[in-house]
Design a protein around this motif. Structure first.
Motif, PDB file in Angstrom:
ATOM      1  N   PRO A 130      38.186  22.813  32.398  1.00 32.31           N
ATOM      2  CA  PRO A 130      37.154  22.969  31.038  1.00 32.31           C
ATOM      3  C   PRO A 130      38.258  22.535  29.659  1.00 32.31           C
ATOM      4  N   SER A 131      37.554  22.062  28.815  1.00 31.34           N
ATOM      5  CA  SER A 131      38.219  21.439  27.524  1.00 31.34           C
ATOM      6  C   SER A 131      38.852  22.424  26.979  1.00 31.34           C
ATOM      7  N   LYS A 132      38.424  23.710  26.744  1.00 33.40           N
ATOM      8  CA  LYS A 132      38.684  24.839  25.993  1.00 33.40           C
ATOM      9  C   LYS A 132      40.028  25.795  26.616  1.00 33.40           C
ATOM     10  N   PRO A 133      40.538  26.548  25.845  1.00 32.31           N
ATOM     11  CA  PRO A 133      41.586  27.532  26.446  1.00 32.31           C
ATOM     12  C   PRO A 133      40.978  28.426  27.011  1.00 32.31           C
ATOM     13  N   GLY A 138      31.857  41.132  39.173  1.00 28.01           N
ATOM     14  CA  GLY A 138      31.575  42.446  39.781  1.00 28.01           C
ATOM     15  C   GLY A 138      31.319  43.404  38.429  1.00 28.01           C
ATOM     16  N   ALA A 139      32.033  44.469  38.336  1.00 27.70           N
ATOM     17  CA  ALA A 139      31.723  45.505  37.354  1.00 27.70           C
ATOM     18  C   ALA A 139      31.833  44.902  35.819  1.00 27.70           C
ATOM     19  N   ILE A 140      32.541  44.092  35.464  1.00 31.76           N
ATOM     20  CA  ILE A 140      33.151  43.483  34.349  1.00 31.76           C
ATOM     21  C   ILE A 140      31.939  42.379  34.013  1.00 31.76           C
ATOM     22  N   PRO A 141      30.978  42.957  32.942  1.00 31.97           N
ATOM     23  CA  PRO A 141      29.771  42.000  32.577  1.00 31.97           C
ATOM     24  C   PRO A 141      30.481  40.894  31.666  1.00 31.97           C
ATOM     25  N   GLY A 142      29.621  39.863  31.352  1.00 31.26           N
ATOM     26  CA  GLY A 142      30.374  38.861  30.580  1.00 31.26           C
ATOM     27  C   GLY A 142      28.909  37.912  30.121  1.00 31.26           C
ATOM     28  N   ASP A 143      29.069  36.986  29.401  1.00 38.59           N
ATOM     29  CA  ASP A 143      28.140  36.172  28.955  1.00 38.59           C
ATOM     30  C   ASP A 143      27.156  35.345  30.261  1.00 38.59           C
ATOM     31  N   SER A 144      28.021  35.485  31.504  1.00 39.15           N
ATOM     32  CA  SER A 144      27.370  35.190  32.510  1.00 39.15           C
ATOM     33  C   SER A 144      28.371  35.730  33.786  1.00 39.15           C
ATOM     34  N   ASN A 145      28.054  35.748  34.957  1.00 38.51           N
ATOM     35  CA  ASN A 145      28.805  36.564  35.812  1.00 38.51           C
ATOM     36  C   ASN A 145      29.084  35.805  37.329  1.00 38.51           C
ATOM     37  N   LEU A 146      30.174  35.635  37.618  1.00 38.08           N
ATOM     38  CA  LEU A 146      30.490  35.063  39.073  1.00 38.08           C
ATOM     39  C   LEU A 146      29.773  35.678  40.188  1.00 38.08           C
ATOM     40  N   SER A 147      29.685  36.822  39.976  1.00 36.16           N
ATOM     41  CA  SER A 147      29.167  37.560  41.234  1.00 36.16           C
ATOM     42  C   SER A 147      28.984  39.099  41.040  1.00 36.16           C
ATOM     43  N   GLU A 148      27.543  39.651  40.559  1.00 33.94           N
ATOM     44  CA  GLU A 148      27.677  40.984  40.130  1.00 33.94           C
ATOM     45  C   GLU A 148      28.076  42.128  40.929  1.00 33.94           C
ATOM     46  N   GLY A 198      30.452  41.234  43.245  1.00 31.97           N
ATOM     47  CA  GLY A 198      31.504  41.141  43.532  1.00 31.97           C
ATOM     48  C   GLY A 198      31.893  40.138  44.946  1.00 31.97           C
ATOM     49  N   ASP A 199      30.938  39.553  45.259  1.00 34.48           N
ATOM     50  CA  ASP A 199      30.914  38.756  46.391  1.00 34.48           C
ATOM     51  C   ASP A 199      31.722  37.419  46.155  1.00 34.48           C
ATOM     52  N   LEU A 200      32.804  37.250  47.006  1.00 34.43           N
ATOM     53  CA  LEU A 200      33.703  36.147  46.894  1.00 34.43           C
ATOM     54  C   LEU A 200      32.751  34.641  47.057  1.00 34.43           C
ATOM     55  N   VAL A 201      32.172  34.624  48.097  1.00 39.29           N
ATOM     56  CA  VAL A 201      31.191  33.644  48.522  1.00 39.29           C
ATOM     57  C   VAL A 201      30.356  33.112  47.351  1.00 39.29           C
ATOM     58  N   GLU A 202      29.728  34.002  46.591  1.00 42.08           N
ATOM     59  CA  GLU A 202      28.797  33.792  45.511  1.00 42.08           C
ATOM     60  C   GLU A 202      29.581  33.335  44.311  1.00 42.08           C
ATOM     61  N   ALA A 203      30.792  34.114  44.036  1.00 39.91           N
ATOM     62  CA  ALA A 203      31.646  33.775  43.370  1.00 39.91           C
ATOM     63  C   ALA A 203      32.270  32.271  43.247  1.00 39.91           C
ATOM     64  N   ALA A 204      32.582  31.903  44.187  1.00 35.10           N
ATOM     65  CA  ALA A 204      33.040  30.432  44.703  1.00 35.10           C
ATOM     66  C   ALA A 204      31.749  29.367  44.400  1.00 35.10           C
ATOM     67  N   ALA A 205      30.668  29.731  44.924  1.00 37.15           N
ATOM     68  CA  ALA A 205      29.617  28.823  44.830  1.00 37.15           C
ATOM     69  C   ALA A 205      29.351  28.640  43.414  1.00 37.15           C
ATOM     70  N   ARG A 206      29.415  29.783  42.376  1.00 34.98           N
ATOM     71  CA  ARG A 206      29.046  29.510  40.875  1.00 34.98           C
ATOM     72  C   ARG A 206      30.229  29.265  40.176  1.00 34.98           C
ATOM     73  N   LEU A 207      31.247  29.165  40.564  1.00 40.81           N
ATOM     74  CA  LEU A 207      32.534  28.947  39.754  1.00 40.81           C
ATOM     75  C   LEU A 207      32.388  27.746  38.872  1.00 40.81           C
ATOM     76  N   PHE A 208      32.226  26.383  39.400  1.00 39.64           N
ATOM     77  CA  PHE A 208      32.158  25.141  38.600  1.00 39.64           C
ATOM     78  C   PHE A 208      31.061  25.102  37.419  1.00 39.64           C
ATOM     79  N   LEU A 239      29.765  27.881  35.958  1.00 36.76           N
ATOM     80  CA  LEU A 239      29.931  28.809  34.845  1.00 36.76           C
ATOM     81  C   LEU A 239      31.098  28.240  34.029  1.00 36.76           C
ATOM     82  N   LEU A 240      32.033  27.480  34.665  1.00 35.81           N
ATOM     83  CA  LEU A 240      32.877  26.880  33.640  1.00 35.81           C
ATOM     84  C   LEU A 240      32.414  25.758  32.934  1.00 35.81           C
TER      85      LEU A 240
END
Ligand code: TXA
Ligand code: MG
Length: 301
Positions: free
Chosen positions: A221-224, A242-252, A254-264, A266-267
């Motif tokens: 990403p271009s931002k810090p 997981g339990a840390i909410p945000g503007d978006s969530n990699l996986s509510e 806490g599933d790492l397959v879902e997080a990897a699938a969404r990473l780019f 969400l970035l």
């Protein structure tokens, strides 16, 4: 998980296609090396490739398609790229070209890049699987990270046995060496990886080989980016986990397959938001989490 090894046949390809459409990775021979194939339009399926390989980082993956027409629906080909592709496809050549924005290739396949590596393989087993599944297939070599390129089903079984459901056994591969990779994204052709097809260095390119993993082949990403964040500052877009909410969530959950699938995805969303900074919640450094954290550390550096 039990890993079945089935000889290449119409029946085994039908079973492999069923698994691909169910989001599972399957090992299949190509003329270069055995590939670990998954549906390139399904991000969780592609994340499972990384999970099975235990690869500690995300690299852009090669997308395999049946023919040039299918490649052209995914990538943009210049006149030169088209001529080059038509000369060598089907065969052990991968072309990196601009990705069509409307193509439904998951962002984890290109590791967030606006380009895509495309190849039309010649091997009848990979061709049959492409046709039976009706999907473009992302496929790196079918070995665990750090082990040698698999040129026989036994090599795949030795390194990925117990981690994938099916290996299609098509005997020894013909070439035994990964495809030549050439980028045709701008003017001159650039050789990214030497391989079975010899490529003339175009005037201006100097025949320089860019090793995979270098800057041009990685999205950041271009931002810090602030890692390990448990809350957002006022000027930050927070990517939760997981339990840390945000503007978006990699996986509510806490599933790492879902997080990897969404990473780019969400970035990119964070990069496009009005907030000038990005923060991201901690991701456990185990399994796919190690690859996620590797990518985030590079993006934050
Ligand atoms: O022969 C082969 O190419 C085998 C068979 C299975 O097709 N596949 C293979 O994939 O070797 P893999 O993942 O081991 O290597 C893919 C390489 C990566 O090193 C990556 O850097 C490069 O292709 N690549 C793919 N897409 C790219 C892109 N958009 N930009 C730059 N490099 C790219
Ligand atoms: Mg490899």
């Amino acid at each position: 998980m039990e890993t079945r090894v089935l000889p290449f046949s119409e029946a085994s390809i039908a079973e492999a296609a069923r698994l691909i459409l169910a989001g599972e990775p399957v090992a299949v021979p190509t003329e270069t090396v055995y590939g670990l194939a998954a549906d390139a339009t399904n991000p969780a399926a592609v994340a499972r490739i990384y999970e099975a390989k235990g690869r500690p980082s995300f690299n852009p993956l090669i997308v395999h398609v049946t023919d040039f027409a299918a490649a052209e629906r995914i990538g943009q080909f210049s006149e030169d790229a088209r001529e080059f592709a038509k000369r060598h496809w089907p065969g052990p050549l991968t072309l990196v070209v601009p990705l069509r924005p409307e193509a439904r290739i998951a962002s984890i396949v290109t590791a967030g890049l606006p380009t895509v590596g495309l190849r039309v393989p010649a091997h009848p087993a990979m061709q049959a699987l492409l046709r039976a599944s009706g999907r473009p297939l992302a496929a790196p070599s079918a070995n665990t990270s750090g082990s040698i390129s698999p040129t026989r089903a036994e090599h795949v079984l030795k390194s990925l046995g117990g981690r994938i459901p099916l290996i299609i056994d098509g005997g020894a591969t013909q070439r035994g060496l990964e495809s030549t990779i050439v980028a045709v994204t701008g003017g001159a052709r650039r050789l990214l990886r030497p391989g079975p097809i010899e490529v003339d260095a175009e005037p201006g390119s100097g025949g320089k080989i860019e090793s995979p993993g270098q800057l041009a082949s990685h999205y950041a990403p271009s931002k810090p980016l602030r890692l390990g964040a448990t809350y957002a500052e006022a000027d930050e877009y927070l990517i939760g986990f997981g339990a840390i909410p945000g503007d978006s969530n990699l996986s509510e959950s806490g599933d790492l397959v879902e997080a990897a699938a969404r990473l780019f995805d969400l970035l990119h969303a964070a990069d496009e938001s009005p907030k000038p900074r990005i923060a991201i919640a901690p991701v456990p450094d185990e399994g796919l989490g190690a690859a996620i954290n590797d990518r985030l550390r590079r993006a934050a550096a």
